[in-house]
Write an enzyme that holds these catalytic residues in place. Structure first.
Site, PDB file in Angstrom:
ATOM      1  N   GLY A  19       0.822  -1.212   0.000  1.00  0.00           N
ATOM      2  CA  GLY A  19       0.000   0.000   0.000  1.00  0.00           C
ATOM      3  C   GLY A  19       0.853   1.258   0.000  1.00  0.00           C
ATOM      4  N   GLN A  20       0.178   2.398   0.010  1.00  0.00           N
ATOM      5  CA  GLN A  20       0.903   3.683  -0.001  1.00  0.00           C
ATOM      6  C   GLN A  20       1.900   3.782   1.156  1.00  0.00           C
ATOM      7  OE1 GLN A  20      -0.651   8.129  -0.196  1.00  0.00           O
ATOM      8  NE2 GLN A  20      -0.874   7.395   1.900  1.00  0.00           N
ATOM      9  N   ASP A  21       1.410   3.597   2.386  1.00  0.00           N
ATOM     10  CA  ASP A  21       2.286   3.790   3.546  1.00  0.00           C
ATOM     11  C   ASP A  21       3.328   2.684   3.633  1.00  0.00           C
ATOM     12  OD1 ASP A  21       0.469   5.761   3.972  1.00  0.00           O
ATOM     13  OD2 ASP A  21      -0.061   5.182   6.011  1.00  0.00           O
ATOM     14  N   ASP A  66      -1.752 -13.274   4.878  1.00  0.00           N
ATOM     15  CA  ASP A  66      -2.960 -12.469   4.921  1.00  0.00           C
ATOM     16  C   ASP A  66      -3.271 -12.269   6.405  1.00  0.00           C
ATOM     17  OD1 ASP A  66      -5.752 -12.258   2.865  1.00  0.00           O
ATOM     18  OD2 ASP A  66      -5.885 -11.891   5.027  1.00  0.00           O
ATOM     19  N   GLN A  91      -8.623  -2.846   4.658  1.00  0.00           N
ATOM     20  CA  GLN A  91      -9.496  -2.363   3.588  1.00  0.00           C
ATOM     21  C   GLN A  91      -9.656  -0.902   3.980  1.00  0.00           C
ATOM     22  OE1 GLN A  91     -11.486  -0.688   1.398  1.00  0.00           O
ATOM     23  NE2 GLN A  91     -13.111  -0.972   2.880  1.00  0.00           N
ATOM     24  N   SER A  92      -8.944  -0.014   3.297  1.00  0.00           N
ATOM     25  CA  SER A  92      -8.762   1.347   3.823  1.00  0.00           C
ATOM     26  C   SER A  92      -9.673   2.394   3.194  1.00  0.00           C
ATOM     27  CB  SER A  92      -7.303   1.768   3.634  1.00  0.00           C
ATOM     28  OG  SER A  92      -7.040   1.994   2.257  1.00  0.00           O
ATOM     29  N   SER A 133      -6.850   5.506  12.686  1.00  0.00           N
ATOM     30  CA  SER A 133      -7.232   6.554  11.736  1.00  0.00           C
ATOM     31  C   SER A 133      -8.074   7.635  12.411  1.00  0.00           C
ATOM     32  CB  SER A 133      -8.059   5.897  10.618  1.00  0.00           C
ATOM     33  OG  SER A 133      -8.838   6.856   9.945  1.00  0.00           O
ATOM     34  N   GLU A 135     -10.626   8.619  11.301  1.00  0.00           N
ATOM     35  CA  GLU A 135     -12.034   8.250  11.079  1.00  0.00           C
ATOM     36  C   GLU A 135     -12.706   7.827  12.381  1.00  0.00           C
ATOM     37  OE1 GLU A 135     -13.948   8.136   8.141  1.00  0.00           O
ATOM     38  OE2 GLU A 135     -12.321   9.211   7.152  1.00  0.00           O
ATOM     39  N   TYR A 157     -15.696   1.218   8.358  1.00  0.00           N
ATOM     40  CA  TYR A 157     -14.237   1.360   8.457  1.00  0.00           C
ATOM     41  C   TYR A 157     -13.857   2.042   9.774  1.00  0.00           C
ATOM     42  CZ  TYR A 157      -9.589   3.379   7.564  1.00  0.00           C
ATOM     43  OH  TYR A 157      -8.274   3.778   7.670  1.00  0.00           O
ATOM     44  N   ARG A 192      -0.866   7.428  -3.613  1.00  0.00           N
ATOM     45  CA  ARG A 192      -2.196   7.232  -3.037  1.00  0.00           C
ATOM     46  C   ARG A 192      -3.069   6.445  -4.021  1.00  0.00           C
ATOM     47  NH1 ARG A 192      -5.303   6.776   1.539  1.00  0.00           N
ATOM     48  NH2 ARG A 192      -6.179   8.773   2.197  1.00  0.00           N
TER      49      ARG A 192
HETATM   50  P1  NDP Z   1      -3.633   1.190   1.280  1.00  0.00           P
HETATM   51  O1  NDP Z   1      -5.055   0.907   0.989  1.00  0.00           O
HETATM   52  O2  NDP Z   1      -2.799   1.887   0.233  1.00  0.00           O
HETATM   53  O3  NDP Z   1      -2.867  -0.162   1.654  1.00  0.00           O
HETATM   54  C1  NDP Z   1      -3.509  -1.188   2.364  1.00  0.00           C
HETATM   55  C2  NDP Z   1      -2.633  -2.422   2.318  1.00  0.00           C
HETATM   56  O4  NDP Z   1      -3.261  -3.481   3.036  1.00  0.00           O
HETATM   57  C3  NDP Z   1      -2.375  -2.961   0.910  1.00  0.00           C
HETATM   58  O5  NDP Z   1      -1.036  -3.372   0.816  1.00  0.00           O
HETATM   59  C4  NDP Z   1      -3.292  -4.166   0.825  1.00  0.00           C
HETATM   60  O6  NDP Z   1      -2.846  -5.151  -0.071  1.00  0.00           O
HETATM   61  C5  NDP Z   1      -3.170  -4.657   2.246  1.00  0.00           C
HETATM   62  N1  NDP Z   1      -4.208  -5.595   2.626  1.00  0.00           N
HETATM   63  C6  NDP Z   1      -5.548  -5.482   2.441  1.00  0.00           C
HETATM   64  N2  NDP Z   1      -6.178  -6.554   2.935  1.00  0.00           N
HETATM   65  C7  NDP Z   1      -5.218  -7.379   3.442  1.00  0.00           C
HETATM   66  C8  NDP Z   1      -5.226  -8.639   4.080  1.00  0.00           C
HETATM   67  N3  NDP Z   1      -6.381  -9.279   4.324  1.00  0.00           N
HETATM   68  N4  NDP Z   1      -4.053  -9.192   4.478  1.00  0.00           N
HETATM   69  C9  NDP Z   1      -2.887  -8.552   4.235  1.00  0.00           C
HETATM   70  N5  NDP Z   1      -2.809  -7.359   3.620  1.00  0.00           N
HETATM   71  C10 NDP Z   1      -3.967  -6.778   3.237  1.00  0.00           C
HETATM   72  O7  NDP Z   1      -3.600   2.034   2.641  1.00  0.00           O
HETATM   73  P2  NDP Z   1      -2.558   3.142   3.140  1.00  0.00           P
HETATM   74  O8  NDP Z   1      -1.196   2.692   2.826  1.00  0.00           O
HETATM   75  O9  NDP Z   1      -3.026   4.473   2.727  1.00  0.00           O
HETATM   76  O10 NDP Z   1      -2.800   3.079   4.716  1.00  0.00           O
HETATM   77  C11 NDP Z   1      -2.047   2.188   5.542  1.00  0.00           C
HETATM   78  C12 NDP Z   1      -2.816   1.949   6.816  1.00  0.00           C
HETATM   79  O11 NDP Z   1      -3.041   3.190   7.483  1.00  0.00           O
HETATM   80  C13 NDP Z   1      -4.193   1.329   6.639  1.00  0.00           C
HETATM   81  O12 NDP Z   1      -4.446   0.499   7.746  1.00  0.00           O
HETATM   82  C14 NDP Z   1      -5.131   2.530   6.667  1.00  0.00           C
HETATM   83  O13 NDP Z   1      -6.421   2.144   7.077  1.00  0.00           O
HETATM   84  C15 NDP Z   1      -4.432   3.390   7.691  1.00  0.00           C
HETATM   85  N6  NDP Z   1      -4.671   4.811   7.572  1.00  0.00           N
HETATM   86  C16 NDP Z   1      -4.417   5.450   6.395  1.00  0.00           C
HETATM   87  C17 NDP Z   1      -4.623   6.797   6.288  1.00  0.00           C
HETATM   88  C18 NDP Z   1      -4.328   7.534   5.034  1.00  0.00           C
HETATM   89  O14 NDP Z   1      -4.730   8.688   4.918  1.00  0.00           O
HETATM   90  N7  NDP Z   1      -3.611   6.953   4.093  1.00  0.00           N
HETATM   91  C19 NDP Z   1      -5.138   7.585   7.431  1.00  0.00           C
HETATM   92  C20 NDP Z   1      -5.272   6.828   8.652  1.00  0.00           C
HETATM   93  C21 NDP Z   1      -5.067   5.482   8.699  1.00  0.00           C
HETATM   94  P3  NDP Z   1      -3.577  -5.293  -1.534  1.00  0.00           P
HETATM   95  O15 NDP Z   1      -3.081  -4.133  -2.303  1.00  0.00           O
HETATM   96  O16 NDP Z   1      -3.090  -6.610  -1.999  1.00  0.00           O
HETATM   97  O17 NDP Z   1      -5.052  -5.260  -1.276  1.00  0.00           O
HETATM   98  P1  GDP Z   2     -11.531   9.594   3.629  1.00  0.00           P
HETATM   99  O1  GDP Z   2     -11.421  10.849   4.439  1.00  0.00           O
HETATM  100  O2  GDP Z   2     -10.669   8.489   4.148  1.00  0.00           O
HETATM  101  O3  GDP Z   2     -12.928   9.161   3.396  1.00  0.00           O
HETATM  102  O4  GDP Z   2     -10.836   9.953   2.219  1.00  0.00           O
HETATM  103  P2  GDP Z   2     -11.442  10.204   0.762  1.00  0.00           P
HETATM  104  O5  GDP Z   2     -10.337  10.799  -0.043  1.00  0.00           O
HETATM  105  O6  GDP Z   2     -12.081   8.985   0.217  1.00  0.00           O
HETATM  106  O7  GDP Z   2     -12.585  11.296   0.989  1.00  0.00           O
HETATM  107  C1  GDP Z   2     -12.291  12.549   1.546  1.00  0.00           C
HETATM  108  C2  GDP Z   2     -13.506  13.457   1.417  1.00  0.00           C
HETATM  109  O8  GDP Z   2     -13.711  13.765   0.049  1.00  0.00           O
HETATM  110  C3  GDP Z   2     -14.813  12.846   1.928  1.00  0.00           C
HETATM  111  O9  GDP Z   2     -15.465  13.796   2.721  1.00  0.00           O
HETATM  112  C4  GDP Z   2     -15.614  12.590   0.659  1.00  0.00           C
HETATM  113  O10 GDP Z   2     -17.027  12.720   0.829  1.00  0.00           O
HETATM  114  C5  GDP Z   2     -15.107  13.717  -0.220  1.00  0.00           C
HETATM  115  N1  GDP Z   2     -15.315  13.462  -1.657  1.00  0.00           N
HETATM  116  C6  GDP Z   2     -15.973  14.272  -2.515  1.00  0.00           C
HETATM  117  N2  GDP Z   2     -16.009  13.730  -3.728  1.00  0.00           N
HETATM  118  C7  GDP Z   2     -15.359  12.544  -3.649  1.00  0.00           C
HETATM  119  C8  GDP Z   2     -15.071  11.528  -4.620  1.00  0.00           C
HETATM  120  O11 GDP Z   2     -15.424  11.597  -5.786  1.00  0.00           O
HETATM  121  N3  GDP Z   2     -14.342  10.453  -4.164  1.00  0.00           N
HETATM  122  C9  GDP Z   2     -13.926  10.353  -2.864  1.00  0.00           C
HETATM  123  N4  GDP Z   2     -13.197   9.297  -2.505  1.00  0.00           N
HETATM  124  N5  GDP Z   2     -14.216  11.290  -1.937  1.00  0.00           N
HETATM  125  C10 GDP Z   2     -14.924  12.379  -2.324  1.00  0.00           C
END
Ligand code: NDP
Ligand code: GDP
Length: 333
Positions: A19-21, A66, A91-92, A133, A135, A157, A192
């Site tokens: 994932g991103q992080d 997993d 599942q983010s 998060s 959230e 979530y 992202r």
């Molecule tokens: P991503 O959605 O980019 O990455 C999520 C990762 O989790 C992917 O590598 C995905 O793999 C993996 N994954 C999903 N399901 C499973 C599973 N069942 N077993 C093992 N791996 C799995 O998220 P981010 O990198 O943005 O975020 C990292 C973490 O930080 C997440 O927990 C997210 O909820 C949390 N977070 C993120 C924020 C943000 O703004 N980015 C803010 C606050 C919290 P695959 O690609 O194969 O599905």
């Molecule tokens: P979140 O804060 O983790 O839900 O991150 P998102 O990037 O998915 O959404 C951030 C904000 O953007 C939320 O308040 C959404 O309602 C708003 N938003 C407005 N239009 C969109 C869109 O087309 N896609 C997404 N993902 N968010 C949207």
């Protein structure tokens, strides 16, 4: 136990490494001399693209697993012998969590039990980071949120992340694990996922600029988020695990902006006026919106010496420029 090979004597296991992080954290830890292992489920066809972009793919040892499968976690810990375990798997995507509530709760919430139990049953000295998060604050109870703000999640979530947070606190308090929960506000980057609003905007700006798209349909333009740069935020994760005592920390910039603001900055980066291209589509509104979040990272600043380095303008410029370059390459003959 396998001989420790990293110069710093540190070994990290990252779930969610694709994932991103995960990509930014892997890069950071490799640069610090860690031996880095990543748990990979290989769901996508090109799961390693982010690690490749940061030139980390060759140096991270990938382990099949997993987080919903505890035996695969036990095997991964046995194979990697980590000193630190970062649980980033989730599942983010908030919007998808209403369509897939059970999957979201399993992966982003319940599975944290598997990770913590795997640590408890193998090596209790492993330091643990849980990706929580903002959230969890949801319908916010105070205009600025910190570690003492009550939770009111608004999506499956967010509910899953409340469970993840409290379970982490509980394993610290009841089993004495070095377990920290990072309550991170939204953080973005050129890596992202395209479904998130920031990347949807930056990639659309690039396609519009390059003549490949006419309009951008968005939902709620008035929602406000406290957006930071993922590269800055993974440094905070690492700092949490270097403390003698584990604790929970809010990580945020302390400034928020609306989706509309983000659009304005992103389109103007490409010399465009967002009002000519953005259309509101009511189908894209959330079932239960979080109107505004704004975090205070004062505790992280005081105890971890952490503060964000990247402004919103710099972040948006980085994302738009990266998408212009990426999409420009793809569309060139
Ligand atoms: P991503 O959605 O980019 O990455 C999520 C990762 O989790 C992917 O590598 C995905 O793999 C993996 N994954 C999903 N399901 C499973 C599973 N069942 N077993 C093992 N791996 C799995 O998220 P981010 O990198 O943005 O975020 C990292 C973490 O930080 C997440 O927990 C997210 O909820 C949390 N977070 C993120 C924020 C943000 O703004 N980015 C803010 C606050 C919290 P695959 O690609 O194969 O599905
Ligand atoms: P979140 O804060 O983790 O839900 O991150 P998102 O990037 O998915 O959404 C951030 C904000 O953007 C939320 O308040 C959404 O309602 C708003 N938003 C407005 N239009 C969109 C869109 O087309 N896609 C997404 N993902 N968010 C949207």
């Amino acid at each position: 136990m396998e001989k420790n090979k990293s110069p710093a004597g540190k070994r990290a296991l990252i779930t969610g490494v694709t994932g991103q992080d995960g990509a930014y954290l892997a890069r950071l830890l490799l640069d610090k001399g860690y031996r880095v292992f990543g748990l990979v489920a290989r769901r996508g066809s090109d799961a390693l693209w982010r690690l490749r972009e940061l030139r980390a793919d060759a140096d991270v040892t990938l382990l099949a697993g997993d987080v919903t499968d505890v035996s695969s976690l036990l095997r991964a810990i046995e194979q990697s012998q980590p000193t630190e375990l970062y649980n980033l798997a989730a599942q983010s995507f908030v919007d998808k969590s209403w369509d897939l509530p059970s999957v979201t709760v399993q992966v982003s919430g319940m599975a944290v039990t598997n990770v913590l139990e795997a640590i408890r049953c193998t090596d209790r000295k492993i330091r643990f980071y849980q990706a929580t998060s903002s959230e969890i604050f949801g319908r916010v109870r105070s205009p600025v949120q910190d570690e003492s703000t009550p939770f009111h999640p608004r999506s499956p979530y967010g509910v899953a992340k409340v469970f993840a947070h409290w379970l982490t606190v509980n394993y610290r308090e009841s089993h004495g694990l070095h377990a920290s929960s990072g309550i991170l506000f939204n953080h973005e980057s050129p890596l992202r996922g395209p479904e998130f609003v920031t990347r949807k905007i930056s990639s659309s700006v690039a396609r519009i600029k390059l003549g490949l798209q006419d309009k951008l349909k968005l939902g709620n333009l008035d929602a406000k988020r406290d957006w930071g740069f993922a590269g800055d935020y993974v440094e905070a994760m690492w700092r949490m695990l270097q403390q003698d005592v584990a604790d929970d920390y809010v990580i945020a910039t302390g400034q928020n902006a609306s989706v509309r603001d983000f659009c304005r900055i992103a389109f103007s980066r490409a010399g465009l006026d967002y009002e000519k291209y953005v259309e509101v589509d009511s189908a894209l509104f959330r079932r239960a919106e979080i109107d505004a979040v704004l975090g205070s990272a004062a505790k992280a600043k005081a105890r971890l010496g952490w503060s964000p380095k990247t402004s919103l303008e710099e972040l948006v410029a980085m994302m738009v420029d990266a998408d212009l370059a990426r999409i420009g390459r793809q569309s060139s003959p």
